[in-house]
Design a protein around this motif. Structure first.
Motif, PDB file in Angstrom:
ATOM      1  N   UNK A 113      44.798  23.945  41.926  1.00 35.52           N
ATOM      2  CA  UNK A 113      43.426  24.460  41.966  1.00 35.52           C
ATOM      3  C   UNK A 113      43.133  25.192  43.267  1.00 35.52           C
ATOM      4  N   UNK A 114      43.833  24.823  44.337  1.00 36.35           N
ATOM      5  CA  UNK A 114      43.569  25.412  45.647  1.00 36.35           C
ATOM      6  C   UNK A 114      44.522  26.542  45.999  1.00 36.35           C
ATOM      7  N   UNK A 115      45.418  26.904  45.098  1.00 31.77           N
ATOM      8  CA  UNK A 115      46.336  27.990  45.428  1.00 31.77           C
ATOM      9  C   UNK A 115      45.560  29.276  45.659  1.00 31.77           C
ATOM     10  N   UNK A 116      46.113  30.111  46.509  1.00 28.80           N
ATOM     11  CA  UNK A 116      45.400  31.314  46.909  1.00 28.80           C
ATOM     12  C   UNK A 116      45.971  32.547  46.209  1.00 28.80           C
ATOM     13  N   UNK A 117      45.242  33.632  46.265  1.00 27.76           N
ATOM     14  CA  UNK A 117      45.616  34.828  45.527  1.00 27.76           C
ATOM     15  C   UNK A 117      46.988  35.346  45.934  1.00 27.76           C
ATOM     16  N   UNK A 118      47.645  35.993  44.999  1.00 24.44           N
ATOM     17  CA  UNK A 118      48.927  36.634  45.291  1.00 24.44           C
ATOM     18  C   UNK A 118      48.759  38.129  45.567  1.00 24.44           C
ATOM     19  N   UNK A 119      47.546  38.583  45.836  1.00 24.39           N
ATOM     20  CA  UNK A 119      47.324  39.986  46.194  1.00 24.39           C
ATOM     21  C   UNK A 119      48.260  40.374  47.342  1.00 24.39           C
ATOM     22  N   UNK A 120      48.959  41.484  47.198  1.00 21.41           N
ATOM     23  CA  UNK A 120      49.955  41.893  48.196  1.00 21.41           C
ATOM     24  C   UNK A 120      49.324  42.195  49.548  1.00 21.41           C
ATOM     25  N   UNK A 121      48.084  42.634  49.556  1.00 21.53           N
ATOM     26  CA  UNK A 121      47.416  42.904  50.835  1.00 21.53           C
ATOM     27  C   UNK A 121      47.060  41.606  51.553  1.00 21.53           C
ATOM     28  N   UNK A 122      46.762  40.562  50.782  1.00 19.35           N
ATOM     29  CA  UNK A 122      46.465  39.258  51.373  1.00 19.35           C
ATOM     30  C   UNK A 122      47.714  38.633  51.977  1.00 19.35           C
ATOM     31  N   UNK A 123      48.827  38.732  51.289  1.00 14.83           N
ATOM     32  CA  UNK A 123      50.047  38.061  51.748  1.00 14.83           C
ATOM     33  C   UNK A 123      50.817  38.850  52.799  1.00 14.83           C
ATOM     34  N   UNK A 124      50.408  40.080  53.077  1.00 17.06           N
ATOM     35  CA  UNK A 124      51.059  40.904  54.104  1.00 17.06           C
ATOM     36  C   UNK A 124      50.160  40.959  55.338  1.00 17.06           C
ATOM     37  N   UNK A 125      50.526  40.226  56.381  1.00 14.67           N
ATOM     38  CA  UNK A 125      49.648  40.115  57.557  1.00 14.67           C
ATOM     39  C   UNK A 125      49.562  41.418  58.345  1.00 14.67           C
ATOM     40  N   UNK A 126      50.358  42.402  58.003  1.00 16.46           N
ATOM     41  CA  UNK A 126      50.255  43.699  58.685  1.00 16.46           C
ATOM     42  C   UNK A 126      49.162  44.571  58.081  1.00 16.46           C
ATOM     43  N   UNK A 127      48.571  44.115  56.955  1.00 19.36           N
ATOM     44  CA  UNK A 127      47.538  44.878  56.264  1.00 19.36           C
ATOM     45  C   UNK A 127      46.171  44.229  56.475  1.00 19.36           C
ATOM     46  N   UNK A 128      45.095  45.030  56.428  1.00 13.11           N
ATOM     47  CA  UNK A 128      43.752  44.422  56.480  1.00 13.11           C
ATOM     48  C   UNK A 128      43.459  43.673  55.189  1.00 13.11           C
ATOM     49  N   UNK A 129      42.602  42.661  55.272  1.00 18.05           N
ATOM     50  CA  UNK A 129      42.212  41.884  54.093  1.00 18.05           C
ATOM     51  C   UNK A 129      41.005  41.041  54.454  1.00 18.05           C
ATOM     52  N   UNK A 135      35.832  40.996  57.430  1.00 20.12           N
ATOM     53  CA  UNK A 135      35.368  42.210  58.079  1.00 20.12           C
ATOM     54  C   UNK A 135      36.417  43.273  58.259  1.00 20.12           C
ATOM     55  N   UNK A 136      37.669  42.981  57.884  1.00 17.58           N
ATOM     56  CA  UNK A 136      38.740  43.961  58.110  1.00 17.58           C
ATOM     57  C   UNK A 136      38.862  44.980  56.990  1.00 17.58           C
ATOM     58  N   UNK A 137      38.270  44.683  55.824  1.00 18.71           N
ATOM     59  CA  UNK A 137      38.303  45.643  54.729  1.00 18.71           C
ATOM     60  C   UNK A 137      39.132  45.153  53.553  1.00 18.71           C
ATOM     61  N   UNK A 138      39.016  45.865  52.429  1.00 13.90           N
ATOM     62  CA  UNK A 138      39.783  45.554  51.224  1.00 13.90           C
ATOM     63  C   UNK A 138      40.522  46.811  50.777  1.00 13.90           C
ATOM     64  N   UNK A 139      41.759  47.013  51.233  1.00 14.48           N
ATOM     65  CA  UNK A 139      42.500  48.222  50.876  1.00 14.48           C
ATOM     66  C   UNK A 139      42.863  48.308  49.403  1.00 14.48           C
ATOM     67  N   UNK A 140      42.773  47.191  48.668  1.00 13.36           N
ATOM     68  CA  UNK A 140      43.126  47.222  47.256  1.00 13.36           C
ATOM     69  C   UNK A 140      42.158  48.085  46.444  1.00 13.36           C
ATOM     70  N   UNK A 141      40.921  48.217  46.887  1.00 13.77           N
ATOM     71  CA  UNK A 141      39.931  48.992  46.129  1.00 13.77           C
ATOM     72  C   UNK A 141      40.410  50.421  45.916  1.00 13.77           C
ATOM     73  N   UNK A 142      40.948  51.017  46.957  1.00 19.44           N
ATOM     74  CA  UNK A 142      41.446  52.390  46.852  1.00 19.44           C
ATOM     75  C   UNK A 142      42.965  52.441  46.756  1.00 19.44           C
TER      76      UNK A 142
END
Length: 336
Positions: A113-129, A135-142
């Motif tokens: 129940x507590x597992x977190x999303x597998x979104x590639x932007x979330x799991x890549x610490x070099x990307x904003x999320x 406050x860093x942004x959501x690059x997945x939108x675009x």
């Protein structure tokens, strides 16, 4: 992976006390999600509190005829339990669809129940999320969003929740039990996951340091005719691009009760209340099932790369409900 301390909890109050004493601590169940996130640098706990030996590994029938599932019950044991298979088949199907046998042997109900999303932007610490760094942004939108949300999202986050089990539990009106330093508490699973809004980093209603102790399923005769269907991009174990958990009671060709939830379409398992309302007291036909799906999906706001999910979920709803309606008819005929 940075260094961390490790403690094994011997009782529930002790586990809660250990986490309360260290804001940088995390509970460790099977570790099938947390350890991966530690390796990638997303999670950086200073202390792991192992809860696997707590007495929370039983599945028991409740006094009112429901079922209580302990938080450390493994996914394998949950899927194989005879009462789950008999009374809540959609839950067994969801668990078996969720991962390989090796992972199911380790993964726990609370951790699932507590597992977190597998979104590639979330799991890549070099990307904003925004979920990882508010406050860093959501690059997945675009950016790459073909498997992202079409319901309940916001410009701040369009990631989806990965749990298969959670979708079935949502359709079955599960209640989550947890303990804090103040004692035991409970929250309906429908209120357990928070809307995305402007705070996607706040994922659940659990207070800081709370320990999930179990999940209760209410008695639900409708659940005996239930099903979980998952669509994924490869036949072997993979996360869903769309899924449906449904339970149906049809008598005399009329829908008397219905439970419906969608997976891989929102930041949380999505309870399809509008579809359920459209189904009740209506005919058990493919046309009615499609209309019910349309009633729910009218709120969908797909992105350019994931609009296929609207059609996918619609077709999935029709297929699953048609299958369950046929099962109900066979049961009705057999009891005449």
């Amino acid at each position: 992976m940075r260094e961390f301390d490790y403690r094994r909890a011997s009782d529930v109050p002790g586990a809660v006390a250990l986490l309360g004493a260290d804001p940088g601590a995390r509970y460790l169940g099977g570790g099938t999600n947390l350890v991966d996130l530690m390796k990638s640098g997303v999670e950086r706990p200073a202390l792991l509190v192992d809860v696997r030996e707590l007495p929370l590994d039983r599945i028991e029938v409740t006094d009112d005829g429901g079922l209580h599932i302990g938080a450390t019950v493994t996914n394998s044991d949950l899927a194989a339990h005879p009462e789950v298979r008999r009374r809540y088949p959609a839950l067994t199907q969801a668990v078996l669809a969720g991962a390989s046998g090796q992972l199911r042997n380790m993964a726990t109900v609370g951790g699932n129940l507590l597992q977190r999303t597998r979104c590639a932007y979330f799991t890549d610490v070099s990307k904003p999320c925004n979920k990882r760094l508010p406050g860093s942004g959501c690059p997945a939108v675009a950016g790459e969003h073909h498997n992202h949300a079409i319901l309940g999202a916001s410009p701040h986050c369009v990631a989806v929740h990965p749990s298969d089990m959670g979708v079935a539990l949502t359709a079955l009106d599960a209640v989550v039990h947890y303990v804090t330093a103040d004692g035991p508490h409970e929250v309906p699973l429908a209120e357990f996951y928070l809307p995305v809004g402007t705070t996607p980093h706040r994922e659940t209603a659990l207070p800081a340091g709370a320990l999930i102790t179990g999940v209760t399923l209410p008695p639900a005769p409708v659940a005996a005719a239930s099903c979980y269907r998952k669509v994924r991009e490869r036949a072997s174990y993979a996360f869903a691009i769309g899924s449906v958990a449904a339970a149906l009671d049809v008598r005399g060709g009329t829908v008397r009760a219905a439970r419906l939830a969608f997976g891989a379409v929102a930041s949380r398992p999505w309870r399809a209340h509008a579809a359920e309302r459209a189904l009740i007291d209506g005919p058990a036909t493919a046309e009615a099932f499609a209309a019910a799906a349309d009633a729910e999906l009218a709120a969908a706001e797909p992105l350019p790369g994931n609009s296929y999910k609207v059609t996918l979920i619609r077709n999935l709803v029709v297929a699953v409900l048609t299958e369950l309606a046929a099962e109900c008819r066979r049961t009705e005929e057999a009891t005449r």
